[in-house]
Design a protein around this motif. Sequence first.
Motif, mmCIF file in Angstrom:
data_model
loop_
_atom_site.group_PDB
_atom_site.id
_atom_site.type_symbol
_atom_site.label_atom_id
_atom_site.label_comp_id
_atom_site.label_asym_id
_atom_site.label_seq_id
_atom_site.Cartn_x
_atom_site.Cartn_y
_atom_site.Cartn_z
ATOM 1 N N PRO A 2 32.501 49.978 12.017
ATOM 2 C CA PRO A 2 33.428 48.881 11.524
ATOM 3 C C PRO A 2 33.470 48.574 10.066
ATOM 4 C CG PRO A 2 31.033 48.051 12.365
ATOM 5 C CD PRO A 2 31.045 49.520 12.445
ATOM 6 N N TYR A 3 34.700 48.011 9.539
ATOM 7 C CA TYR A 3 35.011 47.917 8.468
ATOM 8 C C TYR A 3 34.233 46.700 7.874
ATOM 9 C CZ TYR A 3 38.872 51.123 8.831
ATOM 10 O OH TYR A 3 39.648 52.255 9.183
ATOM 11 N N ARG A 312 32.824 38.124 1.732
ATOM 12 C CA ARG A 312 32.637 38.518 3.064
ATOM 13 C C ARG A 312 33.259 37.658 4.061
ATOM 14 N NH1 ARG A 312 26.896 40.025 3.186
ATOM 15 N NH2 ARG A 312 27.549 41.858 2.200
ATOM 16 N N ARG A 313 33.000 36.366 3.834
ATOM 17 C CA ARG A 313 33.629 35.498 4.849
ATOM 18 C C ARG A 313 35.261 35.415 4.724
ATOM 19 N NH1 ARG A 313 30.605 31.810 6.806
ATOM 20 N NH2 ARG A 313 32.059 30.378 7.335
ATOM 21 N N LEU A 314 35.816 35.845 3.376
ATOM 22 C CA LEU A 314 37.166 35.751 3.543
ATOM 23 C C LEU A 314 37.807 36.946 3.801
ATOM 24 C CD1 LEU A 314 37.675 34.647 -0.343
ATOM 25 C CD2 LEU A 314 38.568 33.299 1.905
ATOM 26 N N LEU A 315 37.012 38.098 3.703
ATOM 27 C CA LEU A 315 37.567 39.251 4.156
ATOM 28 C C LEU A 315 37.405 39.688 5.728
ATOM 29 C CD1 LEU A 315 37.101 41.732 1.423
ATOM 30 C CD2 LEU A 315 39.301 40.905 2.168
ATOM 31 N N THR A 320 38.037 42.483 10.735
ATOM 32 C CA THR A 320 38.474 42.380 11.912
ATOM 33 C C THR A 320 39.835 43.100 12.261
ATOM 34 O OG1 THR A 320 37.286 40.180 12.083
ATOM 35 C CG2 THR A 320 38.407 40.941 13.965
ATOM 36 N N LEU A 321 40.607 42.917 11.541
ATOM 37 C CA LEU A 321 41.968 43.495 11.828
ATOM 38 C C LEU A 321 41.896 44.669 11.725
ATOM 39 C CD1 LEU A 321 45.112 42.599 11.861
ATOM 40 C CD2 LEU A 321 45.030 42.814 9.453
ATOM 41 N N ALA A 322 41.261 45.490 10.702
ATOM 42 C CA ALA A 322 41.049 46.636 10.480
ATOM 43 C C ALA A 322 40.323 47.500 11.748
ATOM 44 C CB ALA A 322 40.295 47.272 8.911
ATOM 45 N N ASP A 323 39.100 46.704 12.115
ATOM 46 C CA ASP A 323 38.361 47.229 13.382
ATOM 47 C C ASP A 323 39.598 47.308 14.420
ATOM 48 O OD1 ASP A 323 36.111 47.680 12.133
ATOM 49 O OD2 ASP A 323 35.359 45.524 12.607
ATOM 50 N N ALA A 324 40.279 46.234 14.466
ATOM 51 C CA ALA A 324 41.245 46.149 15.866
ATOM 52 C C ALA A 324 42.044 47.241 15.637
ATOM 53 C CB ALA A 324 41.612 44.696 15.783
ATOM 54 N N LEU A 325 42.587 47.468 14.326
ATOM 55 C CA LEU A 325 43.623 48.371 14.318
ATOM 56 C C LEU A 325 43.413 49.839 14.454
ATOM 57 C CD1 LEU A 325 45.493 47.188 11.047
ATOM 58 C CD2 LEU A 325 46.446 47.720 13.622
ATOM 59 N N ALA A 326 41.875 50.094 14.255
ATOM 60 C CA ALA A 326 41.110 51.469 14.373
ATOM 61 C C ALA A 326 41.210 51.612 15.998
ATOM 62 C CB ALA A 326 39.723 51.449 13.853
ATOM 63 N N ARG A 327 40.863 50.534 16.503
ATOM 64 C CA ARG A 327 40.536 50.756 17.999
ATOM 65 C C ARG A 327 42.181 50.784 18.776
ATOM 66 N NH1 ARG A 327 36.395 47.241 17.375
ATOM 67 N NH2 ARG A 327 37.655 45.488 18.074
ATOM 68 N N PRO A 337 44.866 43.413 20.228
ATOM 69 C CA PRO A 337 43.538 43.053 20.756
ATOM 70 C C PRO A 337 43.764 41.588 20.630
ATOM 71 C CG PRO A 337 43.290 44.847 19.444
ATOM 72 C CD PRO A 337 44.626 44.711 19.361
ATOM 73 N N PRO A 338 42.871 40.813 21.578
ATOM 74 C CA PRO A 338 42.903 39.339 21.592
ATOM 75 C C PRO A 338 42.288 38.720 20.322
ATOM 76 C CG PRO A 338 41.401 40.142 23.180
ATOM 77 C CD PRO A 338 42.001 41.321 22.806
ATOM 78 N N GLY A 339 41.444 39.478 19.684
ATOM 79 C CA GLY A 339 40.938 38.650 18.395
ATOM 80 C C GLY A 339 41.837 38.865 17.435
ATOM 81 N N LEU A 340 42.968 39.270 17.372
ATOM 82 C CA LEU A 340 43.979 39.199 16.198
ATOM 83 C C LEU A 340 44.840 38.081 16.541
ATOM 84 C CD1 LEU A 340 45.161 42.746 15.468
ATOM 85 C CD2 LEU A 340 43.406 41.427 14.457
#
Length: 573
Positions: A2-3, A312-315, A320-327, A337-340
């Motif tokens: 994860p990023y 960390r909170r801001l990013l 999450t976006l980067a993780d979702a994009l990777a997947r 992905p629904p998280g986005l």
Amino acid sequence: MPYRQTGSLARRAAAVLLLFALLPALLLGLALSAWYGRSDARHSAAMLGSMADGAELALRGYLARHRDAIATIAEVPTLRSDFSVATLTPRLRLLQKMYPGMLTTFAAAADGAVLVASPEHDAAGRGYYWQGVNLAERDYFRAALRNRAVAVTGLFHSHGYGQGMQVGIAAPVYDPQGRLLGVVGAVLDPDKLQADLGELAGPENALALLDAQGRVVAASPGLGLTRGVPAHDDSTLRHALALPVDHVADVDPGPLMERRGLREMLPNGWQVVALGPRQLFAHAWLLALGLLGLLLVLVSISLRLLIRGATRRLLAPVNTLADALARFDPSGSAELPPGLRAAPRELRPIVDALEAHAALFQALLAQREETLAEREHEIEQRTRELRRAVDALAESARTDALTGLTNYRGWRELADTLWAEARQQHGEVAAIACDIDHFKAYNDTYGHGAGDACLRRVATALQASLQRDARVLARSGGEEFIALILPAQRRHIQELAEAARAAVAALAIPHSGSTRGHVTLSLGFSVMLADPDARLDVLLRAADLALYRAKRNGRDQVAELSVSALQKLRNEE
Ligand SMILES: Nc1nc2c(ncn2[C@@H]2O[C@H](COP(=O)(O)OP(=O)(O)OP(=O)(O)O)[C@@H](O)[C@H]2O)c(=O)[nH]1
């Protein structure tokens, strides 16, 4: 993986915040230090000035009281008319009682001889110390006579009372006619003055009172000075005496005695020196800088921690976006992905753009897939067509274009296969070779086109007559045809060949070059058992030989190669 990106942004934010915190803190520190320094200088000046004023007041009060008392005595009329021990003694005793600061009171005649002194004995009980003493050379005596008024002396070393340095006050006494009768005076104890100065100075400060000769009259205990010591003997006072009058300045540059001093001249020529602890400006600077540094370190650490946590909170949504994009696999689905969907508002444009791109990608993909399917379909169709064309080509390669019969090449392939079958079954196989008679002459007579037409008609007739039995009929070349028949019975083959000959004759194609007057056909056949030793080529050669025999025998007939001839042929082969 994860990023977890935070470092770069956190470092930059910390650097910016530190810069913003550092500069104002430094400026504030400088301003505070300057203000502190100025106010410290003002405070020092005010404090030292009031101490010096207080010291002057104390001295004035101290001296004034005693001087007035002596002046009063000197002006008493009875004393001025009766300057005698009897008159003087009670007066001096009274003074002694009223003014405890007076160590002793005395009266001396105009020539300096001591007439009376009080107390009559000293502190150690020794009596009449003053008896027989002449004051003519004493300062206070001479000063009183010289000034013709009350005089206060500087310090002097008293032999009359103790061993310390005292201050003397003396006033001349004149008779009603103005003649000098003598002097009355007192020796004062400066300890009282010293005590007053100590109270004025307080524990941290110091005051020193110097007489006109620069000797210490009184000093705060903290200075550790002895009364009567010339001020120049003490390093602190030496520096203080070098100060300009009424100016506050640093004295004693030594590291342990950093003070500020104020020197004032008193009206009687005495000096007062006020000393206060120098506010350690440099030390305050260092302290302020140290505190500032410590503050900055703490601020820096806090900021780093704060910003690290904050970034960390801001990013987190970005990660999450980067993780979702990777997947994210846009080839599978355009749906992100629904998280986005729950991304913060600031990231919505990115999510929207991604979604738009994913949809575009999907549309392109679908379009490409459709095109691909079309292409595949087209290729399939082309392949089929090509296969058909190849088949047709292969077929045409095996077909005689003129008659539509199999050509020799096709016939031979098929014949080889049939021959192999027959050999397995040990069956009998017959070959019939056919040749149009005098066909050259026909061509020559009727033309090549008519020759072709003749060939086509003969082929059709052969096909019709041999169709039932011949497993394969071919135009083997020019005006020649060949048929392979199996299973074969000799008699039946004979009949079959004969029927074919008759069919051609029945066409009745006119042929002037033929003795019959129409086109005829010669046929030769042979029947052979397809045993393991038998060969197709031998059979065909036998059929050819039989055809040759039919031609030789007059054409328009069927001939067979006999069994013995065939056997001979087989043996030859
Ligand atoms: N029109 C036409 N003539 C052909 C074709 N193929 C071969 N011929 C002719 O057939 C003739 C065969 O002549 P020959 O081999 O001398 O035999 P023939 O004249 O039939 O004599 P016999 O066979 O002895 O009766 C030649 O003149 C060829 O030109 C064809 O496809 N069309």
